[in-house]
Enzyme design. Structure first.
Site, PDB file in Angstrom:
ATOM      1  N   VAL A 189       0.823  -1.215   0.000  1.00  0.00           N
ATOM      2  CA  VAL A 189       0.000   0.000   0.000  1.00  0.00           C
ATOM      3  C   VAL A 189       0.856   1.264   0.000  1.00  0.00           C
ATOM      4  O   VAL A 189       0.639   2.176  -0.795  1.00  0.00           O
ATOM      5  CB  VAL A 189      -0.949  -0.006   1.217  1.00  0.00           C
ATOM      6  CG1 VAL A 189      -1.685   1.332   1.328  1.00  0.00           C
ATOM      7  CG2 VAL A 189      -1.945  -1.157   1.083  1.00  0.00           C
ATOM      8  N   ARG A 192       1.046   7.514   1.164  1.00  0.00           N
ATOM      9  CA  ARG A 192       1.704   8.812   1.323  1.00  0.00           C
ATOM     10  C   ARG A 192       0.626   9.873   1.096  1.00  0.00           C
ATOM     11  O   ARG A 192       0.465  10.400   0.000  1.00  0.00           O
ATOM     12  CB  ARG A 192       2.858   8.965   0.313  1.00  0.00           C
ATOM     13  CG  ARG A 192       4.010   7.990   0.529  1.00  0.00           C
ATOM     14  CD  ARG A 192       4.809   8.323   1.783  1.00  0.00           C
ATOM     15  NE  ARG A 192       5.902   7.386   1.995  1.00  0.00           N
ATOM     16  CZ  ARG A 192       5.855   6.335   2.796  1.00  0.00           C
ATOM     17  NH1 ARG A 192       4.737   6.072   3.480  1.00  0.00           N
ATOM     18  NH2 ARG A 192       6.892   5.542   2.941  1.00  0.00           N
ATOM     19  N   GLY A 286      12.765   2.859   4.632  1.00  0.00           N
ATOM     20  CA  GLY A 286      13.077   1.652   3.879  1.00  0.00           C
ATOM     21  C   GLY A 286      12.872   0.354   4.620  1.00  0.00           C
ATOM     22  O   GLY A 286      13.033  -0.727   4.027  1.00  0.00           O
ATOM     23  N   ALA A 287      12.482   0.405   5.900  1.00  0.00           N
ATOM     24  CA  ALA A 287      12.335  -0.836   6.671  1.00  0.00           C
ATOM     25  C   ALA A 287      11.245  -1.731   6.085  1.00  0.00           C
ATOM     26  O   ALA A 287      11.427  -2.945   5.929  1.00  0.00           O
ATOM     27  CB  ALA A 287      12.026  -0.520   8.130  1.00  0.00           C
ATOM     28  N   GLY A 288      10.100  -1.121   5.756  1.00  0.00           N
ATOM     29  CA  GLY A 288       9.018  -1.903   5.161  1.00  0.00           C
ATOM     30  C   GLY A 288       9.399  -2.469   3.811  1.00  0.00           C
ATOM     31  O   GLY A 288       9.022  -3.599   3.461  1.00  0.00           O
ATOM     32  N   ASP A 289      10.184  -1.710   3.044  1.00  0.00           N
ATOM     33  CA  ASP A 289      10.623  -2.182   1.729  1.00  0.00           C
ATOM     34  C   ASP A 289      11.616  -3.334   1.865  1.00  0.00           C
ATOM     35  O   ASP A 289      11.602  -4.277   1.075  1.00  0.00           O
ATOM     36  CB  ASP A 289      11.251  -1.038   0.944  1.00  0.00           C
ATOM     37  CG  ASP A 289      10.288   0.131   0.775  1.00  0.00           C
ATOM     38  OD1 ASP A 289       9.071  -0.117   0.675  1.00  0.00           O
ATOM     39  OD2 ASP A 289      10.755   1.281   0.753  1.00  0.00           O
TER      40      ASP A 289
END
Length: 350
Positions: A189, A192, A286-289
């Protein structure tokens, strides 16, 4: 490689070994935006108070592509940047990270997107975007690398490319090509809100392609937003409002606490939680990525992963470790971990 026991009784498999053929040969194509993040040199200040900024390549789909490649997988990126120094730099960074960038296009009139990312004292982020319009919004269907999409074992995308035309129509066309070619459709998702015209436009846009995805990753905050305030920890909310009949796997990221998973694989259907890997956060960008890159790198090699709960939990612990390592460094792409680094942190927690 020997199995590594963990504190949760899970084990990493030989699937995660370095240079193993299992991790290669199954292409993940990531579609969407790539941009430059400007991150303050110090944490806990507003953009106006920041004494300096470090530039870091970013953009969620590009981050995922690099994450997969760093882990030894095969990935490609499709998107548009400006025909400017930043755009060429981003293309080079993908190449340096062994991501196929042949699907990138360069716009001679629009600039590469920029985002200034404020790091609060807790490591969480606030955003200010410069896209009016930026090149990523101007990718046309005629510019798609159709052959590259057709090679995808997994076709991964977010929601930002749904905000404006012509990129929205291009996104839908790319999804259709991938689906027809037998790719798994993976949707993060990546809300933003400042980029959308309104909250309703964001909610409608995100949900407009919801029922086409095979795999969806959503955060707790995004569940609350999409359900208009419902409890993100309530399994009934998740299953009744967000799980659709064709969905194979729904993942809920919970930051340092790990993740939840929900699956309905024919007569099998199971759900649960996999704990996070504890680290000292520096920057959550970037953690979720990295988490998504971790799970997709495994799914690309074992597309029936969601049917085996034990294997799925092992893969999610691996993905949690990817996300955890990323928050220990600033920026997104520069912080994506290698397979060796993930193995080391799993050994530490064993």
């Amino acid at each position: 490689m020997a199995n590594i026991p963990t504190s949760d009784g899970l084990k990493t498999l030989s699937l995660y070994s370095n240079g193993g053929s299992e991790a290669n040969g199954s292409l993940v194509v990531c579609f969407g935006e790539m941009l430059i993040d400007f991150v303050p040199s110090v944490s806990g200040v507003s953009l106006a108070e920041a004494p300096a900024f470090h530039k870091a390549p970013g953009g969620a789909p590009a981050n995922v592509a690099v994450g997969i490649s760093r882990l030894g997988g095969s990935s490609a990126f499709i998107g548009k940047v400006g025909d400017d120094e930043f755009g060429r730099m981003l293309a080079d960074i993908l190449k340096e990270n062994k991501v196929d960038n042949s699907g990138m296009r360069f716009d001679q009139k629009a600039r590469t997107a920029l985002a200034f990312v404020t790091l609060r004292s807790d490591g969480e982020r606030e955003f200010m975007f410069f896209r009016n319009p930026s090149a990523d919004m101007l990718l046309h269907e005629s510019e798609l690398d159709v052959n590259l999409i057709k090679q995808a074992s997994i076709f991964h995308y977010g929601s930002i490319s749904l905000i404006e035309e012509p990129c929205k129509s291009t996104h839908l066309a790319a999804m259709a090509i991938a689906k027809k070619s037998g790719s798994i459709l993976s949707y993060d998702v990546n809300l933003r809100l400042p980029l959308w015209p309104s909250e309703d436009a964001a909610r409608d846009g995100i949900m407009s392609i919801w029922d086409q995805a095979d795999v969806i990753k959503v955060s707790e905050d995004e569940i609350t937003f999409l359900t208009r305030g419902d409890d993100p920890y309530d399994d009934n909310v998740v299953l009744n409002k967000l799980f659709h009949p064709n969905l194979k796997l729904l993942l809920v990221s919970e930051g340092p606490d790990g993740c939840r998973y929900y699956t309905q694989a024919r007569i099998l259907n199971f759900k649960g939680r996999v704990p996070g890997v504890k680290v000292k956060p520096v920057d959550t960008t970037g953690a979720g990525d990295a988490f998504v890159g971790g799970i997709l790198s495994v799914l690309a090699s074992d597309t029936d992963l969601y049917k085996d709960e034990a294997k799925l939990r092992e893969a999610l612990l691996f993905a949690n470790a990817c996300g955890a390592l990323t928050v220990t460094k600033k920026g997104a792409i520069p912080a994506m971990p290698t397979r060796d680094e993930v193995q080391e942190i799993l050994k530490r927690d064993s």
